[in-house]
Design an enzyme around this catalytic site. Structure first.
Site, PDB file in Angstrom:
ATOM      1  N   ASP A 198     -69.709 -14.220  38.769  1.00 28.14           N
ATOM      2  CA  ASP A 198     -69.172 -15.151  37.776  1.00 28.14           C
ATOM      3  C   ASP A 198     -67.921 -15.808  38.366  1.00 28.14           C
ATOM      4  O   ASP A 198     -67.096 -15.138  38.990  1.00 28.14           O
ATOM      5  CB  ASP A 198     -68.832 -14.355  36.503  1.00 28.14           C
ATOM      6  N   ASN A 244     -62.710 -26.383  33.839  1.00 24.05           N
ATOM      7  CA  ASN A 244     -63.372 -27.430  33.068  1.00 24.05           C
ATOM      8  C   ASN A 244     -62.397 -28.108  32.117  1.00 24.05           C
ATOM      9  O   ASN A 244     -62.367 -29.330  32.020  1.00 24.05           O
ATOM     10  CB  ASN A 244     -64.524 -26.834  32.254  1.00 24.05           C
ATOM     11  N   HIS A 247     -65.426 -31.958  33.270  1.00 25.66           N
ATOM     12  CA  HIS A 247     -66.731 -31.387  33.622  1.00 25.66           C
ATOM     13  C   HIS A 247     -67.221 -31.802  35.004  1.00 25.66           C
ATOM     14  O   HIS A 247     -67.936 -31.048  35.656  1.00 25.66           O
ATOM     15  CB  HIS A 247     -67.776 -31.782  32.576  1.00 25.66           C
ATOM     16  N   ASP A 265     -68.542 -29.228  37.581  1.00 29.52           N
ATOM     17  CA  ASP A 265     -69.867 -29.287  38.210  1.00 29.52           C
ATOM     18  C   ASP A 265     -69.765 -29.162  39.726  1.00 29.52           C
ATOM     19  O   ASP A 265     -70.568 -28.491  40.375  1.00 29.52           O
ATOM     20  CB  ASP A 265     -70.566 -30.618  37.871  1.00 29.52           C
ATOM     21  N   GLU A 294     -71.667 -20.363  34.388  1.00 32.75           N
ATOM     22  CA  GLU A 294     -71.047 -20.166  35.701  1.00 32.75           C
ATOM     23  C   GLU A 294     -71.459 -18.833  36.310  1.00 32.75           C
ATOM     24  O   GLU A 294     -70.778 -18.297  37.168  1.00 32.75           O
ATOM     25  CB  GLU A 294     -69.523 -20.284  35.593  1.00 32.75           C
TER      26      GLU A 294
END
Ligand SMILES: [Mg+2]
Length: 331
Positions: A204, A212, A217, A221, A247
């Protein structure tokens, strides 16, 4: 669109039989005069044809070069028209328009000919107007058949592509959760059959939500993409990476005991720690939870993933950027 492609679209369907491609016609008759008359009749209405003196000779010619249209006599030595028709239908080659050209004018022969698989039946002497019309029909039938074959092939390709697309995460291009479930089913049955063990690691990205929120975003990404690429690059041969969701990623490490798996994921963790992503100020780090699956015990991939997830939770609680296991490695 070019002028040529426009013309192609209007005059003939894609992958059909274009109107400027000649029909390959084979005339089969044991009567030499009849054979010659038919070939020259064809020529007078604008077609070229090869010829054979009986069914067997025709069959041998067809094996070398198939025909679009066969115009066959009924009674011939060695192999008659009926047998040639049956063989042509059973051959599995592309569609051949089969037409009897015979002096049998009775209903029984007509029906038997169609029964054997013929498309058409014409009695001698040949009416060239009717023959020309039949050949137009033949072109339409062959064209429709070829188009169907091409469309089926395209559908097969599409469905293979859809099958592959459904198993890859679009953002990171690593196999997705569906793919993971399939891989786990396979490795589970393999593990049970051969008593092999394997380890699962859940990974993770630390503080991903904060990235974020702070950077947006698009940057989030990019972090996902780069972490996935780094993990994938650092994996050993035989180990595989899946995007588990959000994630989270899962690494499957076949035939690895917990202690070996920890060494492998520790190397991955350390590779990600050095990652720099444009737009992100701080360091990107990941945490791992690792568990080993024991097929000799009452264990399952789902239980193993749950144990790895619990270990991940502990790695987070203990300060992140670390690897935790569900039990002491080597115990
Ligand atoms: Mg004959």
């Amino acid at each position: 669109m070019t002028k040529d492609s426009l013309r192609d679209d209007t005059t003939s369907p894609p992958d059909g039989l274009p109107s400027d491609v000649p029909l390959r016609i084979l005339v089969v008759d044991d009567d030499e005069d009849a054979r010659r008359a038919l070939v020259s009749g064809l020529r007078s209405i604008g077609y070229e044809g090869r010829s054979a003196a009986d069914g067997l000779e025709a069959w041998e010619m067809l094996e070398r070069e198939p025909a679009d249209v066969i115009l066959a006599d009924w009674r011939m030595p060695r192999m008659d028209g009926i047998e040639l028709c049956r063989r042509t239908r059973a051959s599995g080659r592309g569609y051949t328009y089969f037409m009897f050209v015979t002096s049998y004018a009775d209903r029984e022969h007509l029906l038997a000919g169609l029964e054997a698989g013929a498309d058409a039946y014409q009695t001698k002497p040949v009416d060239l107007d009717e023959l020309a019309t039949r050949l137009g029909v033949a072109r339409r039938v062959i064209s429709a058949h070829r188009r169907l074959v091409a469309e089926n092939a395209a559908l097969r390709v599409d469905s293979q592509r859809a099958h592959a697309d459904a198993r890859v995460d679009a953002l990171t291009q690593v196999p997705n959760r569906l793919s993971l479930e399939e891989a786990l089913r396979v490795s589970w049955s393999h593990a049970k059959r051969y008593g092999h063990r394997y380890s699962l690691a859940i990974c993770d990205i630390d503080n991903f939500k904060a990235f974020n929120d702070r950077h947006g975003h698009l940057v989030g990404d990019e972090v996902l993409r780069q972490v996935a690429a780094t993990v994938r690059y650092t994996l050993r041969d035989g180990d595989s990476l899946f995007r588990y969701g959000g994630e989270e990623f899962v690494v499957v490490l076949p035939e690895q005991l917990l202690a070996d798996a920890v060494i492998a994921v520790e190397r991955i963790r350390s590779a990600v720690e050095g990652l720099e992503v444009a737009g992100v100020g701080g360091a990107i780090t990941i945490s791992f939870g690792v568990a080993e699956l024991d097929p000799t015990q009452d264990d399952s991939p789902e239980d193993c993933l749950r144990r790895a997830d619990a270990a991940l939770y502990r790695a987070k609680a203990e300060g992140r950027n670390r690897v935790a296991t569900d039990r002491p490695p080597g115990s």
